[in-house]
Write a protein that holds these residues in place. Structure first.
Motif, PDB file in Angstrom:
ATOM      1  N   LEU A  57       0.824  -1.210   0.000  1.00  0.00           N
ATOM      2  CA  LEU A  57       0.000   0.000   0.000  1.00  0.00           C
ATOM      3  C   LEU A  57       0.856   1.257   0.000  1.00  0.00           C
ATOM      4  N   ARG A  58       1.869   1.283   0.848  1.00  0.00           N
ATOM      5  CA  ARG A  58       2.707   2.477   0.945  1.00  0.00           C
ATOM      6  C   ARG A  58       3.584   2.634  -0.306  1.00  0.00           C
ATOM      7  N   THR A  59       3.944   1.526  -0.944  1.00  0.00           N
ATOM      8  CA  THR A  59       4.676   1.604  -2.207  1.00  0.00           C
ATOM      9  C   THR A  59       3.767   2.111  -3.321  1.00  0.00           C
ATOM     10  N   ASP A  60       2.472   1.815  -3.218  1.00  0.00           N
ATOM     11  CA  ASP A  60       1.445   2.329  -4.120  1.00  0.00           C
ATOM     12  C   ASP A  60       1.726   1.974  -5.579  1.00  0.00           C
TER      13      ASP A  60
END
Length: 358
Positions: A57-60
């Motif tokens: 998610l944070r890497t998106d």
């Protein structure tokens, strides 16, 4: 006319500035560290799954990632996880045995639930299906005390008159490390058996009267699978995934309840959660006609002295788990934190950890 495709010439000062910027970026990346946690083997499967999803998610969808978005979680058992908090590099512990409000205050810790579930009794018997065997708390206590030693014992036959049980020795299995599952199991036995309470008591690590021990939920599950005529206590989701035959347990109302998410929820729904006590709650031998008597809650324990940045990374991980990870928890046999309780927990973060919404 100026060529916008060609960057302007870089003089010596420009090159120095570029090098300094690159050095600063390199230094920041070199200092980045994963979120480090340790503890509960009960909750390890879902924490590992949430950790993978959190980084994604944070890497998106991009190619760039950062150690700050990774989670290094070691399933060492609840007791060992809490002990790891004495190591300054540990960001959180996960424990199925909640710390008291006094312990939290003394050690400068905050505590909140992250996932729930159930501990079930497994009886690895041939020709006995899941939920067919009935057991009561006092009979289980007597088995682990060494007083009931055969599956054909009259105490077991009395509550299973129509079940063909073998005249075989009961192979008693249990955890040998400091375990939140052990805490839940021995807490239940202490409530239903005065003799157990007096001789053994409830804790993450107890002096067992008998039985073979194994480390970790996975280790005990493997030993149970390989040992015919055995009895043990394991996390519900793992039991279902392995196809092990669990027992129906008698609850406070006298009903024999098969373990299932709705049966765990029936008991957990009666709990009054109190942030002032670090949400610590007794979830064994819960009231309710349809309640399975051994529910369990995994808590995250966070030191307040880790600094705002490190603390907020831990909270961000569990904020994402609460908002996006419920279906995954349910699929693995856990009970997700209800939305109303998640709201209480986020308010607790703000009041006790200076949480910053990301």
């Amino acid at each position: 006319m100026r060529n916008f495709l060609r960057p302007p010439a870089c003089n010596a000062w420009c090159r120095i500035g570029f090098l300094l910027g690159a050095f600063t970026l390199f230094s920041a990346n070199a200092q980045a560290e994963p979120i480090r946690g340790a503890g509960s083997t009960f909750a390890a499967p879902i924490i590992h799954l949430w950790s993978r999803d959190y980084e994604a998610l944070r890497t998106d969808g991009g190619e760039f990632t950062s150690p700050d978005w990774r989670v290094d979680y070691e399933p060492v058992g609840s007791l060992a996880g809490v002990m790891r908090l004495d190591q300054p590099e540990t960001d959180f512990a996960a424990t199925d045995a909640p710390l008291t409000a006094e312990e939290l205050a003394k050690r400068g810790l905050a505590q909140f639930p992250v996932v729930m579930g159930g501990i079930v009794v497994v009886a690895n018997l041939d020709n006995v299906g899941a939920g067919e065997l009935r057991l009561t708390g006092p009979v289980i206590a007597d088995i682990y005390l060494g007083k009931v030693t055969k599956w054909s014992d009259p105490a077991i036959k009395a509550i299973n008159p129509d079940l063909a049980l073998p005249d075989a020795t009961i192979e008693v299995l249990r955890r040998e490390d400091g375990s939140g599952s052990t805490f839940t199991f021995t807490s239940f036995l202490s409530k239903v058996s005065p003799e157990w309470k007096e001789k053994v008591g409830a804790d993450t690590l107890v002096k067992w009267p008998m039985g073979r021990g194994e480390k970790g939920t996975g280790g005990l599950a493997s030993l149970t699978t390989a040992t015919k005529n055995s009895i043990s206590y394991l996390e519900y989701g793992q039991v279902v995934r392995l196809g092990l035959p669990f027992a129906a347990l008698q609850n406070q109302s006298g009903a024999f309840i098969r373990p299932a998410p709705e049966a765990f929820e029936a008991g957990l729904a009666t709990v009054a959660w109190d942030g002032a006590k670090g949400f610590s709650a007794d979830t064994t031998n819960l009231a309710g006609e349809k309640a399975y008597p051994m529910a369990v809650v995994t808590y995250a324990v966070v030191p307040k002295d880790r600094g705002e940045g490190r603390i907020n990374r831990v909270l961000d991980l569990f904020r994402v788990a609460f908002s996006r990870g419920a279906d995954e928890a349910s699929a693995l046999g856990y009970i997700p934190v209800p939305s109303a309780l998640a709201g209480q927990i986020e308010a607790y973060w703000t009041a006790n950890l200076g949480a910053v919404n990301n």
